[in-house]
Motif scaffolding. Structure first.
Motif, mmCIF file in Angstrom:
data_model
loop_
_atom_site.group_PDB
_atom_site.id
_atom_site.type_symbol
_atom_site.label_atom_id
_atom_site.label_comp_id
_atom_site.label_asym_id
_atom_site.label_seq_id
_atom_site.Cartn_x
_atom_site.Cartn_y
_atom_site.Cartn_z
ATOM 1 N N ALA A 10 31.062 16.103 17.326
ATOM 2 C CA ALA A 10 30.542 14.734 17.218
ATOM 3 C C ALA A 10 31.124 14.038 15.995
ATOM 4 C CB ALA A 10 29.015 14.747 17.148
ATOM 5 N N LEU A 11 31.189 14.746 14.870
ATOM 6 C CA LEU A 11 31.763 14.178 13.652
ATOM 7 C C LEU A 11 33.257 13.905 13.834
ATOM 8 C CD1 LEU A 11 31.486 13.340 10.691
ATOM 9 C CD2 LEU A 11 31.876 15.731 10.082
ATOM 10 N N GLN A 12 33.946 14.838 14.441
ATOM 11 C CA GLN A 12 35.381 14.686 14.684
ATOM 12 C C GLN A 12 35.651 13.477 15.581
ATOM 13 O OE1 GLN A 12 37.167 18.004 16.747
ATOM 14 N NE2 GLN A 12 39.164 17.601 15.823
ATOM 15 N N ASN A 13 34.864 13.319 16.642
ATOM 16 C CA ASN A 13 35.032 12.175 17.543
ATOM 17 C C ASN A 13 34.773 10.854 16.823
ATOM 18 O OD1 ASN A 13 35.693 13.796 19.707
ATOM 19 N ND2 ASN A 13 33.613 13.862 20.505
ATOM 20 N N TRP A 14 33.832 10.872 15.887
ATOM 21 C CA TRP A 14 33.504 9.670 15.130
ATOM 22 C C TRP A 14 34.643 9.295 14.183
ATOM 23 C CZ3 TRP A 14 28.719 9.280 11.401
ATOM 24 C CH2 TRP A 14 28.501 7.946 11.066
ATOM 25 N N VAL A 15 35.141 10.283 13.438
ATOM 26 C CA VAL A 15 36.194 10.031 12.459
ATOM 27 C C VAL A 15 37.529 9.717 13.145
ATOM 28 C CG1 VAL A 15 37.582 11.090 10.621
ATOM 29 C CG2 VAL A 15 35.100 11.409 10.664
ATOM 30 N N GLU A 16 37.881 10.510 14.130
ATOM 31 C CA GLU A 16 39.201 10.371 14.745
ATOM 32 C C GLU A 16 39.245 9.353 15.883
ATOM 33 O OE1 GLU A 16 40.470 14.304 15.826
ATOM 34 O OE2 GLU A 16 40.516 14.977 13.739
ATOM 35 N N GLY A 17 38.100 9.124 16.552
ATOM 36 C CA GLY A 17 38.108 8.237 17.703
ATOM 37 C C GLY A 17 37.242 7.007 17.565
ATOM 38 N N GLY A 18 36.517 6.898 16.456
ATOM 39 C CA GLY A 18 35.660 5.736 16.246
ATOM 40 C C GLY A 18 34.410 5.731 17.104
ATOM 41 N N LYS A 19 34.084 6.871 17.730
ATOM 42 C CA LYS A 19 32.903 6.951 18.591
ATOM 43 C C LYS A 19 31.757 7.584 17.806
ATOM 44 C CE LYS A 19 31.154 8.806 22.901
ATOM 45 N NZ LYS A 19 31.277 9.869 23.882
ATOM 46 N N ALA A 20 30.800 6.749 17.374
ATOM 47 C CA ALA A 20 29.654 7.245 16.605
ATOM 48 C C ALA A 20 28.792 8.168 17.464
ATOM 49 C CB ALA A 20 28.815 6.081 16.096
ATOM 50 N N PRO A 21 28.243 9.222 16.864
ATOM 51 C CA PRO A 21 27.423 10.157 17.642
ATOM 52 C C PRO A 21 26.103 9.526 18.073
ATOM 53 C CG PRO A 21 27.328 10.708 15.322
ATOM 54 C CD PRO A 21 28.335 9.607 15.459
ATOM 55 N N GLY A 22 25.645 9.937 19.238
ATOM 56 C CA GLY A 22 24.321 9.555 19.713
ATOM 57 C C GLY A 22 23.377 10.707 19.441
ATOM 58 N N THR A 23 22.392 10.880 20.267
ATOM 59 C CA THR A 23 21.460 11.991 20.113
ATOM 60 C C THR A 23 22.141 13.298 20.516
ATOM 61 O OG1 THR A 23 19.626 10.534 20.641
ATOM 62 C CG2 THR A 23 19.217 12.874 20.855
ATOM 63 N N LEU A 24 21.965 14.323 19.709
ATOM 64 C CA LEU A 24 22.477 15.652 20.008
ATOM 65 C C LEU A 24 21.305 16.578 20.276
ATOM 66 C CD1 LEU A 24 25.097 16.056 17.127
ATOM 67 C CD2 LEU A 24 25.565 15.503 19.502
ATOM 68 N N GLU A 25 21.486 17.507 21.176
ATOM 69 C CA GLU A 25 20.448 18.504 21.432
ATOM 70 C C GLU A 25 20.858 19.800 20.760
ATOM 71 O OE1 GLU A 25 18.839 21.041 25.190
ATOM 72 O OE2 GLU A 25 18.946 18.879 25.487
ATOM 73 N N ILE A 26 19.962 20.343 19.950
ATOM 74 C CA ILE A 26 20.232 21.619 19.296
ATOM 75 C C ILE A 26 19.330 22.689 19.903
ATOM 76 C CG2 ILE A 26 21.063 20.610 17.148
ATOM 77 C CD1 ILE A 26 18.285 21.225 15.956
ATOM 78 N N LYS A 27 19.811 23.936 19.888
ATOM 79 C CA LYS A 27 19.061 25.055 20.451
ATOM 80 C C LYS A 27 18.992 26.184 19.439
ATOM 81 C CE LYS A 27 20.514 24.024 25.128
ATOM 82 N NZ LYS A 27 21.245 24.462 26.298
ATOM 83 N N SER A 28 17.897 26.941 19.505
ATOM 84 C CA SER A 28 17.769 28.125 18.656
ATOM 85 C C SER A 28 18.802 29.156 19.102
ATOM 86 C CB SER A 28 16.357 28.704 18.746
ATOM 87 O OG SER A 28 16.070 29.119 20.062
ATOM 88 N N SER A 29 19.068 30.148 18.267
ATOM 89 C CA SER A 29 20.108 31.130 18.574
ATOM 90 C C SER A 29 19.837 31.889 19.864
ATOM 91 C CB SER A 29 20.282 32.106 17.415
ATOM 92 O OG SER A 29 19.085 32.803 17.165
#
Length: 61
Positions: A10-29
């Motif tokens: 998400a960070l890479q897409n924002w920096v390199e492509g100008g696409k700001a991140p939206g909501t991300l889903e995180i999961k426990s291990s």
């Protein structure tokens, strides 16, 4: 993909492509718990029904 990988992409897409991140889903291990990460100033809010361990039970408001 692990949560760290998703956040990096998400960070890479924002920096390199100008696409700001939206909501991300995180999961426990062990994938027993999932929650959304909300973009500021939105906050995670329980919808009032469903499992407290499932991202689908929450909204970013």
């Amino acid at each position: 993909m692990s949560g760290g990988d998703e956040m990096f992409v998400a960070l890479q897409n924002w920096v390199e492509g100008g696409k700001a991140p939206g909501t991300l889903e995180i999961k426990s291990s062990d994938a027993s718990v999932s929650l959304p990460l909300c973009v500021y100033p939105l906050k995670i809010t329980y919808r009032g029904e469903g499992s407290a361990k499932s991202a689908s039970s929450y909204a970013c408001k």
